[in-house]
Design a protein around this motif. Sequence first.
Motif, short mmCIF file in Angstrom:
data_model
loop_
_atom_site.label_atom_id
_atom_site.label_comp_id
_atom_site.label_asym_id
_atom_site.label_seq_id
_atom_site.Cartn_x
_atom_site.Cartn_y
_atom_site.Cartn_z
N VAL A 55 0.85 -1.19 0.00
CA VAL A 55 0.00 0.00 0.00
C VAL A 55 0.88 1.24 0.00
O VAL A 55 2.03 1.21 0.45
CB VAL A 55 -0.96 0.04 1.21
N ASP A 56 0.32 2.32 -0.49
CA ASP A 56 0.99 3.62 -0.45
C ASP A 56 0.99 4.08 1.01
O ASP A 56 -0.07 4.27 1.61
CB ASP A 56 0.24 4.61 -1.34
N CYS A 57 2.16 4.24 1.60
CA CYS A 57 2.27 4.63 3.01
C CYS A 57 1.50 5.92 3.30
O CYS A 57 0.92 6.07 4.38
CB CYS A 57 3.73 4.80 3.41
N ASN A 58 1.47 6.84 2.36
CA ASN A 58 0.78 8.12 2.56
C ASN A 58 -0.74 7.97 2.58
O ASN A 58 -1.44 8.84 3.06
CB ASN A 58 1.18 9.12 1.48
N ALA A 59 -1.24 6.87 2.02
CA ALA A 59 -2.69 6.65 1.96
C ALA A 59 -3.26 5.98 3.21
O ALA A 59 -4.48 5.96 3.40
CB ALA A 59 -3.03 5.81 0.73
N ILE A 60 -2.40 5.45 4.05
CA ILE A 60 -2.86 4.67 5.21
C ILE A 60 -3.84 5.44 6.10
O ILE A 60 -4.88 4.88 6.49
CB ILE A 60 -1.66 4.12 6.01
N PRO A 61 -3.58 6.71 6.44
CA PRO A 61 -4.52 7.41 7.33
C PRO A 61 -5.93 7.58 6.76
O PRO A 61 -6.88 7.76 7.53
CB PRO A 61 -3.87 8.78 7.54
N THR A 62 -6.08 7.51 5.45
CA THR A 62 -7.40 7.72 4.86
C THR A 62 -8.03 6.44 4.32
O THR A 62 -9.06 6.49 3.65
CB THR A 62 -7.32 8.76 3.72
N MET A 63 -7.43 5.30 4.62
CA MET A 63 -8.01 4.04 4.16
C MET A 63 -9.35 3.81 4.84
O MET A 63 -9.57 4.26 5.97
CB MET A 63 -7.07 2.87 4.47
N PRO A 64 -10.27 3.09 4.17
CA PRO A 64 -11.58 2.86 4.76
C PRO A 64 -11.52 1.95 5.99
O PRO A 64 -10.56 1.21 6.18
CB PRO A 64 -12.37 2.18 3.63
N ILE A 65 -12.56 2.03 6.79
CA ILE A 65 -12.69 1.18 7.98
C ILE A 65 -12.92 -0.26 7.53
O ILE A 65 -13.72 -0.53 6.64
CB ILE A 65 -13.84 1.66 8.87
N LEU A 66 -12.19 -1.17 8.15
CA LEU A 66 -12.38 -2.61 7.96
C LEU A 66 -13.16 -3.08 9.18
O LEU A 66 -12.76 -2.83 10.32
CB LEU A 66 -11.04 -3.32 7.87
#
Length: 138
Positions: A55-66
Amino acid sequence: GNVLVGSTIIASANISAIIDSGTPWLTGPTTSVTMLAALVGAYQKSDQLAGHYYVDCNAIPTMPILSFQIGGVAWEFLGPDYTLNEGGGVCILAIRPEDFDTGFGAGWIMGDVFLRKVYTIFDYQHQAVQLAYAYQAN
């Protein structure tokens, strides 16, 4: 119960789970994990180990809830909960595909990724498992 990414159901009906402190990941049926990976923007590299998603490390904070619905409760995980930063700008999805049947349906293994966030009591005497969100210090 269901497994959801955001509001999208990726697994439902005849799902079973094993809580396993000896497994560092979450694992789930290949079909569900492939769908999950696509929904969170994860990708595979042809030159890497099979089953690893990046995954793009910068995208982690905005990833959807699992969300895992277990016993009528939705156990929610944010991007930082289900990813690992390997350093050097490399981040991986801490969820791997693994197909097996527990005898009660398609199996998920709730490994350390789950156990870091959900306090688990194994009550052998009463043949029960109790779950609660673990305290998260800031």
